[in-house]
Design a protein around this motif. Structure first.
Motif, PDB file in Angstrom:
ATOM      1  N   THR A  41     -13.734  -8.501 103.074  1.00 41.77           N
ATOM      2  CA  THR A  41     -12.905  -7.615 103.886  1.00 41.77           C
ATOM      3  C   THR A  41     -13.670  -7.218 105.148  1.00 41.77           C
ATOM      4  N   GLU A  47     -12.636  -8.023  97.874  1.00 41.33           N
ATOM      5  CA  GLU A  47     -11.382  -7.578  97.266  1.00 41.33           C
ATOM      6  C   GLU A  47     -10.836  -8.654  96.338  1.00 41.33           C
ATOM      7  N   ARG A  56      -5.043  -3.984  94.220  1.00 44.75           N
ATOM      8  CA  ARG A  56      -6.240  -4.475  94.888  1.00 44.75           C
ATOM      9  C   ARG A  56      -7.477  -3.773  94.327  1.00 44.75           C
ATOM     10  N   GLY A  58     -11.259  -3.251  95.156  1.00 41.60           N
ATOM     11  CA  GLY A  58     -12.265  -3.385  96.204  1.00 41.60           C
ATOM     12  C   GLY A  58     -13.638  -3.013  95.674  1.00 41.60           C
TER      13      GLY A  58
END
Length: 590
Positions: A41, A47, A56, A58
């Protein structure tokens, strides 16, 4: 114990921490096995998205050799439709079910294993946290029970399906609860005792149990008008007696083929392998390994009566091989032999099943030598699993040993490699002999933090000879396995490099103790040092090239995700491997 005491470890904050730690491991190991592919990212993080793309995960991570991902647990976030959500491991596996290849049949059982693993982590979080600086000076069993992670590769590594919480608290190694084994008398018409050279049944039993206990047990038989000479004694895990034998073997008990004699006097501690016990009352006495019909990490943890018959002979054969080999002797290698074994054959279940059935693995035991009596002045013991143990402050056991030793990190590593790794190389190249040398199967002998020598264990069930033309005694013939040529060296690349050194190297690098390239360069030097000393094996070194540019990625979690009840087809273990692409060999070109 009250009803609420039994689940006191399951608090909200501990559950949240356990879920975070398990998801950290899942992200790291599933990425390593190429089940999921994190995307970078803009903020330098990574991610992973759920199957439907809406959730998602992360996280921040550093990447190491062998495609190892060191994921920062505290950095992990979970968002769906722009909303932050708590980390929940069960949801994680449901959300990524398709990516992970979890079938409708396997998923609920796998979730049960994950739940058990999380519960175990919660219990471990209640224990006093021993810093590694203290743990390195602790006794053998304090280190054994102080391990918090289990197998470094497997995500669901503490399933133990079959244990209730009261049994977990009684029998899990991390609880360090003393256990007394239950003893049965098994009629000789259905039972067999085998032993290594120089061991005789009655004398062995008196040494293990004591004359007074043997007399007491014999009186149980005579009180029922049974002749002690017609029976063999078998030690049994208490769980196995209460949950399996009293019901599944009811016919045997009813017909007095099996007679319950009661508890032995000695107290034992469960080891990392869960069904093996260390004698705490008399540490110089044998370990006892028992059958345990509990599902854990892809297998029912039984013991085969048929396998037990050849076990002592296999151990004697290997001990003699080591004793007669100057290279192995020079490394200090030894094994703790499985000296005696006893197995019971339930004839009706045998008639109804094939030889790999769990129903044939419910009642057997073996006695393994204790390493305690082999120690020299100033030496101590530690399970090799401890080298990848990290305490609650993120400090590693291996780094603490290095500091205690006063050696440079590369010199400490060189000593460890000579003790542990060189014997594996020599066994492979000189004898086509391979071990299952993971952390729980090796005991390290330490002196002032330095690895003096290694002790291999769990021999008869875990070693194999890959040479189809090797001349083996008839009692050892079962060790011969057929392995395709291109998969033979995976016994080193997968079991040692990918499943152990990968974690040790990353931990030492992250702590700033030893640069990763220096770690692997030292491993490469250990290989070269061994090869230079064995010019007569040059053709084998060329045929099986330790410095090949890459090797196949063999995936352990994929095996468990595919079938968590029978992870490997025991009739064709090499054929069961899940190979997905390749890994760059970290010692190639060094």
């Amino acid at each position: 114990m009250t009803l609420s005491d039994a689940v006191a470890h399951l608090s909200p904050h501990r559950w949240a921490r356990a879920n975070r730690l398990l998801i950290r491991k899942a992200l790291a190991e599933f990425t390593h096995e190429r089940l999921i592919t994190p995307e970078a990212t803009a903020d330098g993080r990574f991610e992973v998205r759920s199957d439907d793309g809406l959730t998602r995960y992360g996280f921040a991570a550093t990447r190491h050799a062998l495609d190892h991902w060191q994921v920062d647990a505290d950095s992990i976030s979970r968002r769906r439709d722009g909303v932050d959500l708590p980390l929940a491991a069960l949801d994680f596996f449901i959300e990524l079910k398709q990516s992970l290849g979890l079938s409708d049949e396997i998923l609920p059982v796998y979730l049960e294993e994950i739940s058990s693993t999380l519960s175990g982590t919660c219990y471990k979080l209640t224990k006093p946290q021993t810093p590694v600086a203290e743990l390195v000076s602790s006794g053998f069993q304090a280190i054994e029970t102080g391990m918090t992670e289990g197998h470094p590769c497997f995500v669901a590594n503490n399933g133990r399906l079959g244990f209730g919480v009261h049994e977990y608290l009684s029998y899990a190694p991390e609880t360090a609860s003393p256990v007394k084994l239950i003893w049965l008398a098994a009629h000789r018409s259905r039972a067999a005792f085998t032993a290594g050279v120089g061991i005789e049944y009655e004398a062995f039993l008196r040494d293990e149990l004591g004359t007074e206990t043997v007399t007491r047990f014999n009186s149980v038989l005579t009180s029922q008008e049974l002749a002690p000479a017609d029976y063999l004694f078998i030690p049994v895990h208490p769980w196995q007696w209460w949950n399996k034998l009293t019901v599944t073997f009811a016919a045997e008990v009813a017909q007095q083929h099996l007679v319950c004699l009661g508890e032995g006097d000695d107290e034992y501690l469960a080891q990392q392998s869960i069904r093996t016990f260390f004698n705490q009352s008399a540490p110089e006495k044998h370990y006892v390994k028992t059958a345990l019909s509990v599902l854990n990490m892809g297998f029912m943890r039984g013991l085969s009566a048929a396998y037990m018959e050849a076990t002592p002979a296999i151990n004697d054969w290997l001990a003699n091989l080591i004793d007669g080999d100057p290279v192995l002797k020079s490394t200090g290698l030894s094994i703790i032999r499985e000296r005696a074994a006893v197995g019971y054959r339930h004839l009706e279940y045998e008639a109804a099943t094939d030889k790999y059935s769990a129903y044939r693995k419910m009642l057997a035991a073996l006695w393994r030598e204790s390493p305690v009596s082999s120690l020299q002045e100033g030496e101590s013991l530690a399970t090799m699993a401890s080298l990848v143990h990290v305490d609650h402050d993120g400090k590693g056991f291996a780094a603490a040993l290095i500091e205690r030793s006063g050696l440079t990190p590369t010199e400490w590593l060189r000593r460890y490699l000579k003790a542990y790794f060189t014997p594996l190389l020599h066994s492979f190249y000189a004898y086509d002999l391979v071990f299952m040398p993971h952390g729980e199967n090796v005991i390290l002998v330490l002196k002032d933090g330095v690895v003096e020598r290694a002790i291999y264990k769990d021999i008869a069930e875990e070693i194999a000879v890959m040479d189809p033309h090797a001349v083996l005694p008839p009692t050892v013939e079962r060790l011969r396995v057929e392995v395709p040529e291109d998969k033979k060296l995976l016994s080193i690349f997968t079991d040692v490099f990918d499943c152990f050194f990968r974690f040790l190297a990353a931990n030492l690098a992250d702590e700033g103790v030893l640069e990763e390239e220096d770690f692997w360069r030292t491993v490469a030097e250990a290989v070269r040092d061994y090869q230079h000393g064995m010019p007569e094996l040059a053709d084998k070194f060329a045929q099986y090239d330790m410095f090949a540019p890459e090797f196949a990625l063999s995936c352990l979690n994929r095996l468990q995700l595919r079938n968590n009840r029978q992870m490997v087809d025991l009739a064709d273990p090499a054929g069961a491997l899940q190979l997905v692409g390749t890994l760059k060999n970290p010692i190639a070109g060094l």
